[in-house]
Scaffold this active site. Structure first.
Site, PDB file in Angstrom:
ATOM      1  N   ASP A  12     -29.260   2.655  96.603  1.00  0.00           N
ATOM      2  CA  ASP A  12     -28.824   3.925  95.993  1.00  0.00           C
ATOM      3  C   ASP A  12     -29.800   5.016  96.412  1.00  0.00           C
ATOM      4  OD1 ASP A  12     -27.234   5.633  94.231  1.00  0.00           O
ATOM      5  OD2 ASP A  12     -28.975   5.652  92.908  1.00  0.00           O
ATOM      6  N   SER A  13     -29.369   6.263  96.242  1.00  0.00           N
ATOM      7  CA  SER A  13     -30.271   7.378  96.544  1.00  0.00           C
ATOM      8  C   SER A  13     -31.475   7.377  95.594  1.00  0.00           C
ATOM      9  CB  SER A  13     -29.514   8.702  96.412  1.00  0.00           C
ATOM     10  OG  SER A  13     -29.076   8.852  95.079  1.00  0.00           O
ATOM     11  N   CYS A  75     -23.838   3.515  95.415  1.00  0.00           N
ATOM     12  CA  CYS A  75     -23.941   4.969  95.405  1.00  0.00           C
ATOM     13  C   CYS A  75     -22.616   5.517  95.915  1.00  0.00           C
ATOM     14  CB  CYS A  75     -25.086   5.381  96.341  1.00  0.00           C
ATOM     15  SG  CYS A  75     -25.250   7.156  96.566  1.00  0.00           S
ATOM     16  N   GLU A 160     -32.634  11.860  87.331  1.00  0.00           N
ATOM     17  CA  GLU A 160     -33.810  11.539  88.169  1.00  0.00           C
ATOM     18  C   GLU A 160     -35.102  12.040  87.507  1.00  0.00           C
ATOM     19  OE1 GLU A 160     -34.299   9.982  91.463  1.00  0.00           O
ATOM     20  OE2 GLU A 160     -32.369   9.113  90.922  1.00  0.00           O
ATOM     21  N   CYS A 194     -20.152   8.494  89.867  1.00  0.00           N
ATOM     22  CA  CYS A 194     -21.518   8.572  90.378  1.00  0.00           C
ATOM     23  C   CYS A 194     -22.317   7.577  89.550  1.00  0.00           C
ATOM     24  CB  CYS A 194     -22.083   9.978  90.206  1.00  0.00           C
ATOM     25  SG  CYS A 194     -23.858  10.066  90.546  1.00  0.00           S
ATOM     26  N   HIS A 196     -25.286   7.403  88.747  1.00  0.00           N
ATOM     27  CA  HIS A 196     -26.293   7.951  87.832  1.00  0.00           C
ATOM     28  C   HIS A 196     -25.674   8.280  86.451  1.00  0.00           C
ATOM     29  CE1 HIS A 196     -28.744   8.565  91.416  1.00  0.00           C
ATOM     30  NE2 HIS A 196     -29.736   9.021  90.674  1.00  0.00           N
TER      31      HIS A 196
HETATM   32  N1  DGL Z   1     -25.890   7.727  92.468  1.00  0.00           N
HETATM   33  C1  DGL Z   1     -25.228   8.413  93.486  1.00  0.00           C
HETATM   34  C2  DGL Z   1     -23.747   8.369  93.433  1.00  0.00           C
HETATM   35  O1  DGL Z   1     -23.201   7.403  92.925  1.00  0.00           O
HETATM   36  C3  DGL Z   1     -25.841   9.591  94.171  1.00  0.00           C
HETATM   37  C4  DGL Z   1     -26.400  10.692  93.419  1.00  0.00           C
HETATM   38  C5  DGL Z   1     -27.155  11.660  94.284  1.00  0.00           C
HETATM   39  O2  DGL Z   1     -28.145  11.252  94.886  1.00  0.00           O
HETATM   40  O3  DGL Z   1     -26.735  12.816  94.336  1.00  0.00           O
HETATM   41  O4  DGL Z   1     -23.087   9.265  93.909  1.00  0.00           O
END
Ligand code: DGL
Length: 277
Positions: A12-13, A75, A160, A194, A196
């Site tokens: 993931d990012s 991600c 984050e 997403c 997150h």
């Molecule tokens: N967790 C990520 C997603 O599912 C990326 C969020 C990001 O880095 O902008 O899109």
């Protein structure tokens, strides 16, 4: 030449993929895993296609170098912007026997089973929204569904920076949900597109009408991965089974340990991975 079994890579990012990893590990505890968070370059959401693709492929290569035969892009942004190119152009050249999977397909395959009104909302990063991946994929499986997308650019930075339980988070949760629901009063199912966003789930539920179903991806992706391994014994055979987890971050390992422990609810010790770019 036989391939040495190795951990499943989860990418993931940043921290968001932990929400998917938690459910993957609960469902498939027998495997070894390596989690890699590109925290140094998160968020990916506002970045352009090329940048997201290059960052993602670089991280996938690091996981391959660590031996992973199977990598899950936990991600949506990377799945939307990089997965297809990796599968179609990179893998045949660099690792034809290895596999990279994403999180969008498993979600779009089942979303139509939940909506009665056939009006589905998708909350995602700007990158995922602009890619239209959810609209295109849902159309393939459920052509009768109308998809309404809403980009939520402030949500990943809130997570984050560990501000997802703050009052500031309330403001941005209300704002983006209001903008989504203003697109259609008939939305009865909302996808957290997403990884997150499950960290904001409590607040999102607070501001969504109770009749609206909120779908997060962890369990969906875990079930889909389990079925994939069942269908592909040649890949399952090269996933090592020792129940271990290693964590890597491209940022500070101390920071990752502290914040990831909050997300996972247990202590952990990560390693720093140095990027070449
Ligand atoms: N967790 C990520 C997603 O599912 C990326 C969020 C990001 O880095 O902008 O899109």
């Amino acid at each position: 030449m036989s391939t040495k079994p190795a951990p499943i890579g989860i990418f993931d990012s940043g921290y968001g993929g932990l929400t998917v990893f938690r459910d993957i590990r609960a469902k498939l505890p027998q495997y070894d895993y390596i989690y890699l968070g590109d925290n140094a370059r998160a968020p990916y959401g506002p970045r352009d296609f090329d940048t997201i693709y290059h960052y993602t492929v670089e991280c996938v290569r690091h996981l391959f170098d660590m031996g992973c035969q199977l990598v899950v892009l936990a991600c949506n942004t990377a799945s939307a912007k990089a997965l297809r190119t990796i599968q179609q152009q990179d893998l045949p050249k660099i690792a034809p026997d290895r596999r990279v999977l994403g999180v969008i397909r498993p979600t779009t395959e089942i979303v139509g089973d939940f909506s009665k009104t056939k009006h589905v909302g998708v909350l995602a990063t700007r990158g995922t929204v602009v890619s239209q991946s959810y609209v295109i994929e849902i159309e393939k499986f459920f052509p009768e569904i109308k998809v309404f997308q809403q980009a939520c650019p402030m949500w990943v930075p809130l997570v984050e920076n560990n501000e997802h339980e703050s009052e500031g988070a309330d403001y941005f949760v209300k704002k983006y949900l209001g903008e989504l629901l203003a697109q259609s009063s008939q939305i009865d199912t909302v996808v957290l597109g997403c990884t997150h966003y499950p960290l904001l789930e409590k607040k999102i539920k607070q501001y969504l009408p109770p009749s609206v179903l909120l779908l997060s991806q962890g369990e969906i992706v875990a079930k889909s991965l389990s079925e994939y391994l069942h269908r592909h014994p040649e890949i399952e055979d090269v996933c090592s089974k020792g129940g271990s987890v290693e964590y890597y971050t491209t940022e500070s390992a101390e920071d990752f340990d502290r914040k990831a422990a909050i997300f996972l609810g247990h202590e952990l010790r990560s390693n720093h991975l140095a990027l070449s770019t």
